[in-house]
Design an enzyme around this catalytic site. Structure first.
Site, PDB file in Angstrom:
ATOM      1  N   GLY A  51       0.872  -1.171   0.000  1.00  0.00           N
ATOM      2  CA  GLY A  51       0.000   0.000   0.000  1.00  0.00           C
ATOM      3  C   GLY A  51       0.903   1.212   0.000  1.00  0.00           C
ATOM      4  O   GLY A  51       2.108   1.093   0.215  1.00  0.00           O
ATOM      5  N   CYS A  52       0.321   2.351  -0.188  1.00  0.00           N
ATOM      6  CA  CYS A  52       1.111   3.574  -0.225  1.00  0.00           C
ATOM      7  C   CYS A  52       1.677   3.876   1.171  1.00  0.00           C
ATOM      8  O   CYS A  52       2.735   4.436   1.315  1.00  0.00           O
ATOM      9  CB  CYS A  52       0.206   4.682  -0.722  1.00  0.00           C
ATOM     10  SG  CYS A  52       1.021   6.207  -1.042  1.00  0.00           S
TER      11      CYS A  52
END
Ligand SMILES: Cc1ncc(COP(=O)(O)O)c(C=O)c1O
Lengths: 140, 408
Positions: A51-52
């Site tokens: 994920g970011c």
């Protein structure tokens, strides 16, 4: 063994008992803390979903005719979500997992964590759980 | 001109601030990501579409005239705001990122070659790294990095050592978005000019906090975004020295940027239109002018003092929390506090603070090389604007303490 939908209904009932968001999140955090630790051997580059903001690791294997999932995350709230997803989807057949409609997330008011598409890897994780089921189904 | 800083009145000028989020009063501490807009800007947008909308520069009719005047008026306001030599040197883009890409793809492509060096710092936003890596790859130039120390200050002796005759351009931010460090750009520009290098200043995080005089600082290129300066999204500014802009080839081709087009060849329009191909973001540029008017109406020193007071108070309050460590302790900082908490992932803090109505930013802040430098996955960042208050900091700190309790 409860069906996928029976487990979802159980979770909806459990969350129905909470009065406010803080109780819900305390429960979710608790679930995250209690998530069975993932074997470090499974925390490989192939198993990571980036994920970011935080990473998720997901591993799946076939035990008999059932698919079993193992997962972990760096963030505790995401771990709580993972714990519920595993409780709902793990130990079912590939066909059942492929067809599952995960309505509980919306109903317990946690869809926000799946709406943040890029930040936490949860959406990709759900997709990956289904992909595992599809792959196991194909080779079965 | 208001001579007293009346916080109650100022907060009323920003209607968005007065609302409940998740059942609690909104505390907006994500100003480094984008600032809120004063009523004047919102009204200007509404006014433009209600009365003046037309395409600019080409039409002869009254609405086209009004739209063009409104659009060009903002350019004039920016000339004063930056103390630019002329309006021609103010080019409208869609944002900081677009401005940096423009310079990289035009100035960079025309001037960089194998063995040349582009210097960036370890504090940069990805927007001021990736466009340089892209043009470096195409031209054979190299990107080198000015290191940062443990407190978040750039290592100036390393910078001096890196300034060899190979350096063609230094691209640095004025202020770091992730930890708030104010870089000594005046000195850095002088040093770069001594060896004949040009300097691009990423002003995305500084324009909202202090005045920039491009002539006094001798800046070659300056880029920033309107949305971080109380203006609308989708508008950015590129200032450049005239001789540099004139020598640069155009960027995108299309309408507006041409003088004459035929199939045997095309001649390009003059500055600034050479770099403004196609119909620009007229409405937002027009409304942006009102953000500049609003800022001008505020007492400058009082704004700075308010922000400084917020920074000091937040730093003092946060420092008292067990296990909390502030990342970025440069002596010269804008009102940004980046922090981490032992054993807690920043994302969990962000999710729970939102439930308390507090908006902060968590993650790598598009500055992964800086996070790598400090061996962090990310930080929590509270960034303040002059419309924030100490009592909001109290709400934030209280919510943060509860959040930490819930997570441990
Ligand atoms: C220092 C800095 N540079 C560049 C940018 C990119 O700005 P924009 O997304 O408006 O193009 C930002 C925005 O976060 C920033 O803080």
């Amino acid at each position: 063994m409860a069906t996928i939908n029976e487990t979802q209904d159980e979770l909806i009932e459990e969350f129905g008992l909470f009065e406010d968001w803080a109780d819900k999140y305390e429960y979710l955090i608790d679930l995250g803390k209690k998530l069975s630790p993932m074997n470090d051997a499974f925390k490989t580059e192939e198993n990571v979903i980036k994920g970011c903001q935080s990473k998720v690791w997901l591993h799946a294997e076939k035990q008999g005719d059932q698919v079993v999932f193992f997962a972990d995350s760096e963030a505790i709230i995401v771990k709580g979500m993972i714990s519920m997803l595993i409780r709902v989807l793990s130990n079912h057949t590939a066909a059942e997992i492929m067809q599952a409609d995960l309505y509980f997330i919306d109903q317990i008011g946690m869809s926000q964590h799946l709406a943040q598409t890029r930040s936490n890897g949860l959406v990709a994780m759900v997709k990956q759980m289904k992909n595992y089921a599809i792959a196991f189904h194909a080779i079965a | 001109m208001v001579d007293k800083f009346d916080i109650e009145q100022i907060r009323k000028d920003f209607p968005i601030l007065d609302q409940q989020v998740n059942g609690a009063p909104l505390v907006y501490f994500d100003n480094a990501a984008t600032t809120q807009k004063p009523q004047m800007v919102i009204d200007a947008l509404n006014h433009y579409y209600t009365h003046d909308n037309a395409n600019i520069h080409r039409g002869l009719h009254t609405l086209a005239e009004r739209a063009t005047t409104g659009y060009e008026l903002t350019r004039k306001k920016l000339k004063d705001f930056l103390n630019s030599e002329s309006t021609d040197q103010i080019i409208f883009t869609s944002g900081t990122t677009a401005g940096i890409n423009l310079v990289a793809q035009t100035y960079g492509r025309a001037n960089f070659s194998k063995g040349d060096v582009i210097l960036v710092s370890n504090l940069e936003h990805h927007s001021n790294i990736v466009p340089w890596q892209m043009i470096a790859e195409e031209t054979g130039a190299k990107v080198q990095v000015i290191p940062v120390d443990d407190t978040g200050v750039l290592d100036l002796s390393a910078y001096k050592a890196l300034l060899t005759p190979h350096v063609k351009l230094v691209a640095v931010n004025h202020v770091s978005n992730s930890i708030g460090t104010i870089n000594p750009i005046e000195l850095m520009i002088d040093l770069a000019h001594e060896i004949g290098a040009k300097v691009l200043i990423d002003g995305a995080q500084s324009v909202a906090h202090f005045e920039i005089d491009v002539q006094a600082l001798d800046i070659d290129f300056l880029v920033f975004s309107a949305h971080k300066l109380f203006g609308p999204t989708g508008v950015g500014v590129l200032y450049g020295k005239r001789e540099l802009l004139e020598a640069m080839p155009p960027y995108q081709g299309g309408g507006e940027m041409i003088k004459e087009v035929s199939f045997s060849g095309t001649t390009y329009n003059e500055l600034p239109y050479k770099f403004e191909a196609g119909t620009p973001n007229i409405a937002d540029v027009y409304a942006f002018g009102f953000a500049l008017d609003y800022l001008k109406s505020l007492p400058k020193n009082a704004v700075w003092e308010q922000e400084k007071a917020l920074l000091d108070y937040a730093t003092e309050q946060l420092s008292q929390i067990d296990g909390l460590r502030i990342v970025g302790q440069a002596p010269e900082k804008i009102a940004v506090v980046s922090f981490v908490i032992d054993g807690v992932h920043p994302q969990d803090i962000g999710v729970l603070l939102d439930k308390f109505g507090v908006a902060i930013r968590t993650g790598h802040h598009c500055a992964q090389p800086l996070m790598a430098r400090y061996e962090l996955v990310g930080t929590c960042r509270a960034s303040f604007a002059f419309y924030n208050t100490k009592s909001e900091i109290d709400l934030f700190v209280k919510a943060l303490k509860r959040t930490i309790m819930m997570l441990s």
